[in-house]
Motif scaffolding. Structure first.
Motif, mmCIF file in Angstrom:
data_model
loop_
_atom_site.group_PDB
_atom_site.id
_atom_site.type_symbol
_atom_site.label_atom_id
_atom_site.label_comp_id
_atom_site.label_asym_id
_atom_site.label_seq_id
_atom_site.Cartn_x
_atom_site.Cartn_y
_atom_site.Cartn_z
ATOM 1 N N LYS A 193 82.188 53.558 -6.145
ATOM 2 C CA LYS A 193 83.170 54.645 -5.987
ATOM 3 C C LYS A 193 84.424 54.343 -6.816
ATOM 4 N N GLU A 220 73.720 52.343 -3.705
ATOM 5 C CA GLU A 220 73.097 53.642 -3.902
ATOM 6 C C GLU A 220 73.934 54.452 -4.895
ATOM 7 N N ASN A 228 73.640 58.376 -6.797
ATOM 8 C CA ASN A 228 72.874 59.607 -6.977
ATOM 9 C C ASN A 228 72.838 59.983 -8.459
#
Ligand SMILES: *[C@@H]1O[C@H](CO)[C@@H](O)[C@H](O)[C@H]1NC(C)=O
Ligand SMILES: *[C@@H]1O[C@H](CO)[C@@H](O)[C@H](O)[C@H]1NC(C)=O
Ligand SMILES: *[C@@H]1O[C@H](CO)[C@@H](O)[C@H](O)[C@H]1NC(C)=O
Length: 393
Positions: A119, A153, A155
């Protein structure tokens, strides 16, 4: 620091002096002051070097033909590793300047661990400061690069996807520029097919760094079919992963095979007569069951347990892997799946056959280095199967 700085009692503390100056150089003048920074850093390295021989603080420049990439998680077992083979040690434990000096004396690189929240790295400024910090740390500890181990993870159509590729490229560019001969690597899952929700730009990442370390283990992290115990790194599944990396256009020389020096101990809810061990449903990133139902056991513990187990070591033909069963004090059956020289040698043959860059393991500490005669032999056998069998090429 003055006097003759050798082997400070607290490794890593002494070298703090002069850091703010170096930090400024790195942050503010990376291009203009490149030559000066390198000369300064070299002089500083020689002056504050914790090694007996100050030249051992210099980064390794030699690029080996065959990589043996070792993860070390701390303590002093590194003294007993097979240094005739090791080319890189990724230090995931506490920094040990003695290990750095020793590795350098053997011509092996010592690299940092790099982990950061995906992030955060969407912000280019954050990336730049993260990289600058890692460079300062690598310099301070006389290290030869960084192994980026993210495993988070991502996307496919998220901003993190491109940010991750950018992070690897910017890290590699900065390290290569600032530390001569340095190595920047990235750890990828056993297959490029979005394992554990990790949609990464694998070709972009492999292009950007020196090579990727393929973690051919934890291959039951997402089980979509029967919830049963299975091998940590089944033969066909493992090699299919490499085929997939290569067929997407990644040069085999950019791939280092990672093998497990540990296994999984599963408690069986039910154990059938033909050794099918039903395990608890523990979901992971969308999959109904996973190896999280078991726990990881180092090879040295497995070797102590297998002879006294109910079954002794068994061999599964489909998965080309050993396993055994035992009963715990509460009367429950366990099945333990692991890798041994036989299962590793089968997979390692692919390294030569397909021209991969080399091999490595998680982790080198997992073997028995006590020196007990049986343990010594078992440990030597595990190191030995890493050696390239040139005749198979
Ligand atoms: C990825 O997408 C899934 C489903 O849309 C979501 O649940 C998950 O939180 C996302 N993961 C990340 C890291 O953004
Ligand atoms: C992967 O990264 C490279 C280099 O940044 C880029 O050229 C390529 O388009 C990316 N691939 C995908 C599928 O996003
Ligand atoms: C376990 O058994 C094997 C085969 O019989 C033997 O070679 C080995 O020494 C034993 N290991 C230990 C730790 O006793």
């Amino acid at each position: 620091m003055s006097g003759t700085p050798r082997r400070p009692p607290l490794p890593g503390v002494r070298q703090l002096s002069g850091l703010p100056g170096l930090a400024l150089l790195l942050l503010a003048l990376p291009l203009v002051a490149k030559a000066d920074a390198q000369a300064d850093a070299q002089a500083e390295a020689e002056a504050d070097c914790p090694c007996e021989e100050p030249t051992l603080c210099r980064p390794i420049r030699h690029h080996p033909d065959h990589e043996v990439f070792v993860f070390d998680v701390g303590y002093k077992t590194w003294k007993y590793y097979d240094w005739s083979q090791i080319t890189t040690v990724a230090t995931f434990g506490k920094y040990d300047s003695e290990l750095m000096c020793y590795a350098h004396s053997k011509g092996a690189r010592v690299v940092l661990k790099g982990d950061v929240s995906v992030k955060d790295i969407i912000d280019p400024t954050f990336r730049a400061s993260w990289i600058a910090q890692k460079l300062i740390l690598a310099r301070k500890q006389y290290m030869d690069g960084i192994n980026i181990d993210i495993e988070q993870e991502v996307n496919c159509s998220s901003p993190e996807y491109d940010a991750l590729t950018a992070l690897v490229k910017e890290t590699a560019d900065a390290f290569h520029r600032e530390i001569e001969g340095s190595q920047v690597t990235f750890d990828v899952a056993w297959s490029p097919k979005n394992i554990d929700g990790r949609c990464y730009n694998y070709t972009g990442i492999a292009d950007a760094c020196d090579f990727v370390f393929v973690m051919s283990y934890d291959e039951q992290s997402q089980v979509w079919s029967d919830c049963i115990a299975a091998a940590n790194a089944p033969y066909i599944q493992t090699l299919t992963g490499y085929d997939d990396y290569i067929s997407m256009g990644i040069n085999p020389r950019k791939l280092v095979m990672g093998v497990p020096w540990y296994g999984y101990d599963y408690t069986c809810l039910k154990l059938s007569a033909d050794d099918v061990c039903t395990i608890a449903k523990v979901p992971f990133r969308g999959a109904p069951c996973s190896d999280a139902a078991g726990h990881q056991v180092p090879y040295k513990v497995i070797m102590k347990q297998v002879n006294s187990s109910i079954s002794g070591s068994q061999w599964n033909e489909d998965q080309q892997a050993p396993y055994y069963k035992y009963k715990d004090p509460a009367g429950r059956f366990h099945q333990v799946w692991y890798d041994n020289p036989r299962s590793i040698a089968l997979k390692a043959a692919y390294v030569n056959q397909h021209g991969l860059r080399g091999i490595g393991m998680w982790n080198a500490n997992s073997l028995d280095y006590s020196g007990h005669p049986v343990a010594k032999w078992q440990t030597e056998e595990m190191w030995k199967v890493l050696k390239p069998k040139l005749s198979q090429r």
